[in-house]
Scaffold this active site. Sequence first.
Site, PDB file in Angstrom:
ATOM      1  N   ASP A  11       0.180   2.946  -3.875  1.00  0.00           N
ATOM      2  CA  ASP A  11      -1.051   2.449  -3.270  1.00  0.00           C
ATOM      3  C   ASP A  11      -0.951   0.930  -3.208  1.00  0.00           C
ATOM      4  O   ASP A  11      -0.884   0.258  -4.242  1.00  0.00           O
ATOM      5  CB  ASP A  11      -2.263   2.877  -4.103  1.00  0.00           C
ATOM      6  CG  ASP A  11      -3.570   2.756  -3.325  1.00  0.00           C
ATOM      7  OD1 ASP A  11      -3.545   2.197  -2.218  1.00  0.00           O
ATOM      8  OD2 ASP A  11      -4.605   3.220  -3.830  1.00  0.00           O
ATOM      9  N   ASP A 105      -1.605   2.381   3.816  1.00  0.00           N
ATOM     10  CA  ASP A 105      -1.234   1.712   2.563  1.00  0.00           C
ATOM     11  C   ASP A 105      -1.040   2.659   1.393  1.00  0.00           C
ATOM     12  O   ASP A 105      -0.990   2.221   0.243  1.00  0.00           O
ATOM     13  CB  ASP A 105      -2.306   0.685   2.201  1.00  0.00           C
ATOM     14  CG  ASP A 105      -3.671   1.307   1.975  1.00  0.00           C
ATOM     15  OD1 ASP A 105      -3.905   2.431   2.471  1.00  0.00           O
ATOM     16  OD2 ASP A 105      -4.506   0.679   1.312  1.00  0.00           O
ATOM     17  N   GLU A 106      -0.887   3.953   1.663  1.00  0.00           N
ATOM     18  CA  GLU A 106      -0.860   4.914   0.560  1.00  0.00           C
ATOM     19  C   GLU A 106       0.023   6.100   0.927  1.00  0.00           C
ATOM     20  O   GLU A 106      -0.018   6.588   2.056  1.00  0.00           O
ATOM     21  CB  GLU A 106      -2.293   5.381   0.285  1.00  0.00           C
ATOM     22  CG  GLU A 106      -2.476   6.270  -0.909  1.00  0.00           C
ATOM     23  CD  GLU A 106      -3.926   6.692  -1.073  1.00  0.00           C
ATOM     24  OE1 GLU A 106      -4.197   7.446  -2.014  1.00  0.00           O
ATOM     25  OE2 GLU A 106      -4.791   6.288  -0.260  1.00  0.00           O
TER      26      GLU A 106
END
Length: 449
Positions: A11, A105-106
Amino acid sequence: MRTAPTILHLDMDAFFASAEQASKPSLRGKAVVVGGLGPRGVVATASYEARVFGVHSALPMAQARRLAPNAAYLVPRFAFYRSISEQVMELLRALSPLVEPLSLDEAFVDLEAGGAAWDAESARLAGVKLRADIRAVTGLTGSVGLAASKMLAKIASEQAKPDGLVLIEPGTERGLLGPMSVRTLPGVGPATGDHLRRAGIHTVEEIAEAGEDELVRLLGKSHGQSLYAMALALDERPVVAERETKSVSVEDTYDVDIHDRVRVGLEVQRLANRCVRRLREAGLSGRTIVLKVRRYDFSTLTRSETLRGPTDDPGVVREAAARLLDSVDTTGGVRLLGVGVSGLADYTQEDLFAQAAGERMDSGAVEEADDAPEAEPKAPVERRWPSGHDVRHSEYGHGWVQGSGLGRVTVRFETPDSGPGRVRTFRMEDPELEPAEPLPLVRVRSEAG
């Protein structure tokens, strides 16, 4: 359940805001808020410095401004964030063929499937190297969680924030989860959390103690059984490499309700063009055109039309969206519009009749523009300078917009590898000032250098 912590969850830390701070030296270490800046805007991401004041994602922007009036408020640069995300995902795919992106983003990674890890020590080394590689390639930080299941890996990465790594050893899961709030578990939102609290259940351990039958009585069979299994740290979900894209869509929320029917139609055409650009960037086409309209009273209408074959032609999509708009009453005002395409395919079989109609629409649009009143031509040439976006001046070089209004635009001239730069103000129509592409956060060294 596996016997080794070989599922990794990455993350990125405050991704949008961190990318802006890395791009703009004058904002490093300061409160930065990224999101829609209009009266109805919401926060997309807040830097950790802004979170100290209570600003967080999904917060109304007006409330964020009250909490942190001195923060820097920026309009998102999604193409820039997407380019950084692609660099990060490439690093993840170097570790394993099984990478499951959840957002820009993960992502989850099955380290065992790629031979990158087989026990706790090799998993930890893989996580340490990944974090170092991300910093070297992007200049940003990410937090890593390692565990024997997806649920626990995500919990571990949350504990690791910001810029850390947490590994949960197999066999320690129940002890770790026990004292945590019920809201820690996936699928336990505010409503379920309140329901459990009224039943006297506040922690994960109390869920386990309540037993499966009681949870089924409280929450229903599917949710109750799932929650009980998670409380026992049981999660057999695999990392899935590719999630099929079901649709591509774009939408805009307007600061002031749109009442003019002609303006609504032009906005729908503009959204259709943006949607097709996204389709083509993904190498896709689609059969079903979808129009979304949120009216002044918050009622939301969705209309759709299915073509005879998939298309990625902007004229076809505009034509279909215009037909759909004809069936919607917008006289009371419109606060949101969206255009989407579903029924996706990786090939195009054009509807020639619709395409011809789209081409006629294109030529008509040009004729209308030529015959428009004198007040209208201002719209195409009006220059907009969104806060935070990149510009270049012929004399001062690269910079970014700090703000604009009253015919003026204020620019700070700096680059990712410079110090904090100077601020200058220009006329909005200054011919020496132009929009620019973002600069890379990490300068690529040439082989000769």
